[in-house]
Design a protein around this motif. Structure first.
Motif, PDB file in Angstrom:
ATOM      1  N   SER A  49       0.802  -1.219   0.000  1.00 30.29           N
ATOM      2  CA  SER A  49       0.000   0.000   0.000  1.00 30.29           C
ATOM      3  C   SER A  49       0.835   1.268   0.000  1.00 30.29           C
ATOM      4  O   SER A  49       0.304   2.366  -0.195  1.00 30.29           O
ATOM      5  N   ASP A  50       2.141   1.164   0.223  1.00 34.00           N
ATOM      6  CA  ASP A  50       3.005   2.340   0.299  1.00 34.00           C
ATOM      7  C   ASP A  50       3.516   2.722  -1.084  1.00 34.00           C
ATOM      8  O   ASP A  50       3.796   1.866  -1.916  1.00 34.00           O
ATOM      9  N   ALA A  51       3.697   4.017  -1.308  1.00 37.58           N
ATOM     10  CA  ALA A  51       4.226   4.503  -2.580  1.00 37.58           C
ATOM     11  C   ALA A  51       5.748   4.467  -2.614  1.00 37.58           C
ATOM     12  O   ALA A  51       6.348   4.500  -3.690  1.00 37.58           O
TER      13      ALA A  51
ATOM     14  N   THR B 144     -12.972   7.700   5.324  1.00 39.65           N
ATOM     15  CA  THR B 144     -12.815   7.370   3.907  1.00 39.65           C
ATOM     16  C   THR B 144     -14.164   7.218   3.239  1.00 39.65           C
ATOM     17  O   THR B 144     -14.370   7.675   2.101  1.00 39.65           O
TER      18      THR B 144
ATOM     19  N   GLU C 289      -3.577   8.074   6.966  1.00 33.47           N
ATOM     20  CA  GLU C 289      -2.979   7.178   5.981  1.00 33.47           C
ATOM     21  C   GLU C 289      -4.053   6.384   5.246  1.00 33.47           C
ATOM     22  O   GLU C 289      -4.021   6.267   4.007  1.00 33.47           O
TER      23      GLU C 289
ATOM     24  N   LYS D 247      -4.841   6.939   1.201  1.00 31.86           N
ATOM     25  CA  LYS D 247      -4.679   5.790   0.305  1.00 31.86           C
ATOM     26  C   LYS D 247      -6.014   5.261  -0.224  1.00 31.86           C
ATOM     27  O   LYS D 247      -6.046   4.596  -1.259  1.00 31.86           O
ATOM     28  N   GLY D 248      -7.114   5.570   0.493  1.00 30.68           N
ATOM     29  CA  GLY D 248      -8.389   4.963   0.132  1.00 30.68           C
ATOM     30  C   GLY D 248      -9.374   5.857  -0.581  1.00 30.68           C
ATOM     31  O   GLY D 248     -10.360   5.376  -1.152  1.00 30.68           O
TER      32      GLY D 248
ATOM     33  N   THR E 239     -10.841   8.060  -3.518  1.00 25.43           N
ATOM     34  CA  THR E 239     -10.728   8.208  -4.972  1.00 25.43           C
ATOM     35  C   THR E 239     -11.851   9.102  -5.486  1.00 25.43           C
ATOM     36  O   THR E 239     -12.955   9.107  -4.929  1.00 25.43           O
TER      37      THR E 239
ATOM     38  N   GLY F 282      -6.750  10.683  -6.456  1.00 24.17           N
ATOM     39  CA  GLY F 282      -6.886  10.264  -5.073  1.00 24.17           C
ATOM     40  C   GLY F 282      -7.306  11.405  -4.178  1.00 24.17           C
ATOM     41  O   GLY F 282      -7.900  12.393  -4.622  1.00 24.17           O
TER      42      GLY F 282
ATOM     43  N   GLU G  74       5.739   8.851   1.016  1.00 19.61           N
ATOM     44  CA  GLU G  74       5.346   7.505   1.429  1.00 19.61           C
ATOM     45  C   GLU G  74       3.931   7.146   1.001  1.00 19.61           C
ATOM     46  O   GLU G  74       3.668   6.009   0.606  1.00 19.61           O
ATOM     47  N   TRP G  75       3.018   8.118   1.088  1.00 11.87           N
ATOM     48  CA  TRP G  75       1.612   7.805   0.807  1.00 11.87           C
ATOM     49  C   TRP G  75       1.164   8.175  -0.600  1.00 11.87           C
ATOM     50  O   TRP G  75       0.084   7.776  -1.027  1.00 11.87           O
ATOM     51  N   GLY G  76       1.952   8.963  -1.328  1.00 16.38           N
ATOM     52  CA  GLY G  76       1.612   9.306  -2.701  1.00 16.38           C
ATOM     53  C   GLY G  76       0.591  10.403  -2.873  1.00 16.38           C
ATOM     54  O   GLY G  76      -0.020  10.526  -3.949  1.00 16.38           O
TER      55      GLY G  76
END
Length: 993
Positions: free
Chosen positions: A534-536, A748, A798, A802-803, A805, A824, A854-856
């Motif tokens: 899951s990490d960028a 999220t 985090e 990441k979740g 969209t 995202g 790290e998370w993008g």
């Protein structure tokens, strides 16, 4: 005798009068115009900023540019649907905590007596930026009457009159000197005059007890001076004597006593739970506009309660490991100050001190249920004595049976899936919540680990009696890894057996289910390129300066290996003395040193381009056309936007960027400066989390998205996702839970719902902003180990980054072809506090290394409201906080000319433009659109007034000049002049008049 002729005023006296008048008028006009220019952002927020009219080219007139559409015909329809949804959220979130002998539901049409101040004066939400308009909200009485109950009017009227004359405590934002903490409960003798009415309304007593919350202050741990009956050690979250007397009154006069807790934080309820005379307890949170209708529905049985606690409800808050390290602590050897311009000082109402506050998260990862479950497992406490309601607790009017019907155990880079069949074995339709926890292998003295951690959950739909529903819970194996900041400096999935259990709450394994063991054969270290899926990018230590304050000679970190020997204590001695590293963190940002160290080139500014912002919608963040667009902007274009970020991003006409609108707050749209956009009041996040219902969260977000489309709203300062580290935190009503996973899942869901309507959500407050005391007093230094920071306080952010969209429809070619891409999460709000000694918004480790690398994350970050000298905008844009939540001239950049500053300004602008281009702000625009700007009325008045004053000053100057010249040329007036010159006398010189 000759008539007396009035002497004409001399030029000297005439000019002495009129020159200052004209000069003063001119100076006032100049100062007013300069002021309007300098403070233009604030003035525009109050009086309007003008309109930009966008016109699509003729060839694109038929293209589909409605990228996001509402599900409702108009704003009224949205509001009606939203009010219905608020009631549904409350129905799903109110927790039935106690129900002895099936005392609830009450009989249809029961005649009830409501007791307690909050019966007539409910706590609908909290104060501050998270407040909402509740003027038309359904109150508790109406909620019960709508459910068919008859309410004792005489008693209700007495409570209502008392509440009107005796205000309860109120948190005044960042003003502890005038905040109040009175419980405000009516003494029982106030009921004596109405006690004869009890018998007629004796089917039940419904006792409503409330506690408020608010931004900018915490609840008090010491009621001395706020309660005339206070005893030593009494705090705001236990029942006071008036409330205890009220419960006794109810028990003495009614066979059925129902207590409703109207608070968005936990309270000490052990005595009520143990009291056989209290038949039922409901945890109702803060219900929003229509949520109290749901309370009536639950009491009547029309609604079967399905809420679950989102925090552990402990018996004694003073025994909690966070208790002694919550509140106000100051370094004794620091006296801090920050340079600030005279203009900023004059335009800011901030109170500035020289203090340096701090707080120690000495309890580490052991907060909430993680502490109580682990301490019980280690024999450090008696769980039944220490805990009143476990995390995840909630009762129903029916019964359920669970059966694990399947498990799938993937590899360490895969997922564990558990399928559970839920059967309604009772007589009433209802919903249930299935919870999956994991227990990781723990070695004393090794990486700290909680006995149980929530891994996933699922809420069923309505299940009819005798029917079943199957749910599947999934847990990525990598999510069971722990962060090892002392050894591997990475996430580590240690060798051993991981035990997964299906539970009805954090403490209770579901009947008929067996633990599931997942074995890891050898340590998995997620380091370097072998990071988690899951990490960028690589995840490694970023906060050594924070962790270094723990250990020998420093803060003692509580350890499962020795709870007794490491149990937190309040800071004393050397912990009150800042070392050189801490002092350096509190020092002012050195923009000159930063510019000197920068080795990059000066970016291009002011170049020509045919591109406009809509042309870049749907393009990747690193598409070369972004560079061309950014090259076209002047530094002034960019800084005017970056420094006027309060509830908006400003328009940039040269590239067709519209102004955006971004209101507060987590319980629905609200605005300090534009009440016209205030929306429907949703329940507090505390109550939303108690639903444990992801679908409801998504529907709430989508509904707010529909409301946004009807009001021209593009971004939203929500959801808020700090943790309930302490029940005394004043802003717990704005945050979901003590648990990072539950918080992250709900946030999220809400954000993804809003994203379906093109609304970007500003995740806040990033990060470790878990108390209000001292938050703006030069920024409270927050000390925690990196494991604690990552596993708890960064985790919900985090998960959301990441979740989240957002689907982005865009025009892909010159024929108007519509294509779709996905972006995202695109907005985050940093916080007032410090991570260690570094302001959060100025922490490159937080705002760039973690968030972006790290998370993008590719969107923009905004500061919290910035009126404070320690929150330096240049430091912010250097670290990754792009937009300043303020209006000029309250804040300014120290440097706008060095290559370093201009590059930072450009990068920040890129982040904002990328977010706006891919939002609903582009609705109706096609590539090639042109823009025209019409200034607001006040600008025309400014111009007209300036011209008029200028003409008057010129005319005045002309008239004064003419008069002076004429006076010089005219002969002296008076009888002597008329009689001719005086005769010359010998021996004396002539004299003038």
């Amino acid at each position: 005798m000759s008539p007396r002729v009035k002497k004409r005023m001399s030029n000297k006296k005439f000019l002495w009068i009129w020159a200052p008048v004209l000069g003063t008028v001119t100076a006032v006009a100049v100062v007013a115009n300069v002021g309007l220019v300098v403070a233009g952002g604030w003035v525009a927020s109050q009086l309007g900023s003008g309109t930009y009219e966008f016109t699509n080219a003729e060839e694109s007139a038929d293209w589909d540019t409605e990228y996001y559409t509402s599900d409702y015909a108009d704003g009224d329809a949205v509001d009606a649907a939203a009010e219905a949804l608020v009631e549904e959220i409350a129905a799903g979130g109110i927790v039935l905590a106690k129900n002895e002998a099936a005392s609830l539901p009450l009989a249809a049409g029961a005649k009830v007596t409501m007791l307690g101040r909050a019966a007539a004066d409910p706590v609908f939400g909290g104060s501050g930026s998270g407040s909402v308009d509740t003027n038309s909200a359904v109150n508790a009485r109406v909620g019960l009457e709508n459910a068919g109950f008859e309410v004792n009017d005489a008693v209700y009227g007495a409570i209502e009159a008392f509440a009107a004359e005796n205000p309860r405590g109120h948190i005044e934002m960042d003003r502890p000197d005038i905040s109040t903490y009175d419980i405000g409960e009516m003494p029982v003798d106030g009921y004596e005059a109405q006690s004869a009415s009890f018998a007629e309304y004796a089917d039940a007593a419904v006792v409503v007890l409330g506690r408020p919350g608010g931004e900018g202050g915490d609840l008090t741990q010491d009621m001395t001076g706020w309660d005339e009956n206070a005893v030593p050690g009494q705090h705001q979250l236990e029942l006071n004597q008036d409330e205890k007397d009220l419960i006794a009154l109810a028990k003495a006069n009614f066979d059925t006593v129902v207590v409703v807790i109207n608070a968005s934080t936990t309270m000490e309820l052990g005595d009520l739970q143990a009291d056989a005379g209290v038949d039922a307890i409901l945890l109702a949170g803060s219900p929003g506009a229509t949520g109290l209708n749901a309370l009536g529905g639950i009491l009547s049985g029309d609604v079967n309660p399905s809420g679950r606690t989102a925090d552990v409800w402990a018996a004694d808050f003073t025994a909690d490991p966070t208790y002694v390290n919550f509140g106000g602590f100051l370094y004794e050897n620091l006296s801090v100050s920050y340079p600030v311009s005279a203009v900023e000082t004059a335009t800011s109402n901030a109170t500035v001190t020289d203090e340096a506050p701090f707080v120690n998260y000495a309890e580490g990862i052991y907060i909430g249920y993680r502490y109580y479950e682990t301490a019980a497992a280690e024999g450090f406490l008696d769980y039944d004595e220490a805990v009143v309601y476990p995390f995840g607790h909630g009762l129903s009017y029916t019964d359920f049976a669970w059966e694990v019907t399947g498990t799938e155990a993937g590899d360490v880079d895969g997922t564990v899936a558990v399928t559970v069949e839920v059967t309604n074995t009772g007589e009433v339709a209802g919903k249930d919540v299935v919870q999956l926890y994991y227990t990781a292998p723990y070695t004393p003295g090794g990486i700290e680990k909680s006995e149980v951690v929530l891994g996933d959950f699922a809420k069923t739909g309505v299940i009819e009696p005798g029917a079943s529903q199957t749910v599947t819970l999934e847990l990525p194996v990598e999510d069971m890894a722990s962060y090892d900041h002392l050894g591997e400096r990475a996430y580590v999935l240690e060798q051993g057996d991981y035990v997964l259990s299906v539970r009805t709450d954090s403490h209770t394994v579901a009947d008929g289910t067996a633990p599931i063991t997942y074995t890891v054969d050898s340590d998995v270290v997620y380091s370097g390129e072998d990071h988690r899926a899951s990490d960028a990018a690589e995840v490694t230590n970023r906060f050594d300066d924070v962790s270094d304050q723990f250990g020998e000679g420093g803060i003692v970190a509580m350890s499962r290996a020795d709870f007794a020997g490491t149990f937190p204590t309040a800071p004393t001695g050397d912990q009150l003395v800042a070392d050189d590293a801490v002092a350096a963190g509190f020092s002012a940002w050195d923009h000159e040193a930063a510019a000197a160290e920068f080795d990059g080139e000066m970016p291009t500014t002011g170049a020509g381009t045919d591109l406009s912002l809509i042309d870049l919608r749907g393009l990747p963040f690193d598409d070369p056309r972004w560079a061309e667009l950014l090259d076209s902007l002047s530094v002034g274009d960019m800084t005017d936007m970056l420094l006027n970020g309060a509830y908006q991003t400003a328009a940039i006409g040269s590239i067709g960027k519209p102004q955006t609108l971004e209101p507060d707050g987590p319980a629905g749209f609200s605005s300090f400066i534009n009440s016209s956009i205030n929306g429907v009041a949703y329940p507090s996040e505390f109550l939303i989390a108690q639903t444990w219902d992801v679908d409801l969260g998504a529907r709430m977000g989508a509904m707010l998205g529909d409301e946004a489309l009807s009001k021209g709203i593009n971004g939203w300062y929500a959801p808020a996702m700090n943790l309930h580290r302490s029940p005394f935190a004043g802003r717990n009503f704005e945050y979901y839970s003590e648990d990072p996973y539950l918080s992250g899942v709900m946030a999220t869901a809400v954000a993804n719902g809003a994203a379906t309507k093109g609304v970007y959500t500003t995740l806040k407050h990033f990060a470790l902003n878990d108390q209000e005391t001292n938050r703006v007093n030069n920024g409270i230094a927050t000390w925690a180990t990196e494991q604690t920071i990552r596993e708890l306080y960064l985790k919900p952010f985090e998960m959301a980054v990441k979740g989240i969209t957002m689907d982005v429809r865009y025009i892909a070619d010159s024929d108007g072809t519509v294509e779709e891409t996905t972006v995202g999460s695109t907005a985050v709000m940093s916080s007032f506090n410090r991570i260690g000694a570094t302001w959060a918004g100025g922490s490159e480790a937080l705002m760039t290394d973690v968030l972006r690398t790290e998370w993008g994350f590719e969107g923009f970050a905004i500061s919290d409201f910035n009126l404070y000298p320690y929150m330096n905008p240049n430091q912010g844009i250097s670290a990754g906080t792009d937009l300043t939540l303020t209006f000029q001239p309250s804040k300014s950049f120290n440097d706008t000319s060095s290559a370093k500053a201009v590059q930072d300004i450009r990068t920040a602008t890129h982040h904002i433009l990328f977010t706006v281009a891919n939002s609903n702000a582009m609705n109706g625009l096609a590539p090639g659109a042109t823009v025209t700007y019409t200034p607001p009325t006040w600008v025309y008045l400014q111009i007209g007034g300036t011209v008029l004053i200028g003409l008057l000053v010129l005319a005045g100057g002309f008239l004064v000049t003419r008069r002076v010249l004429r006076h010089r040329q005219a002969p002296a007036a008076g009888p002597a002049a008329a009689a001719g010159p005086d005769p010359v006398r010998a021996g004396r010189p002539g004299t003038g008049s």
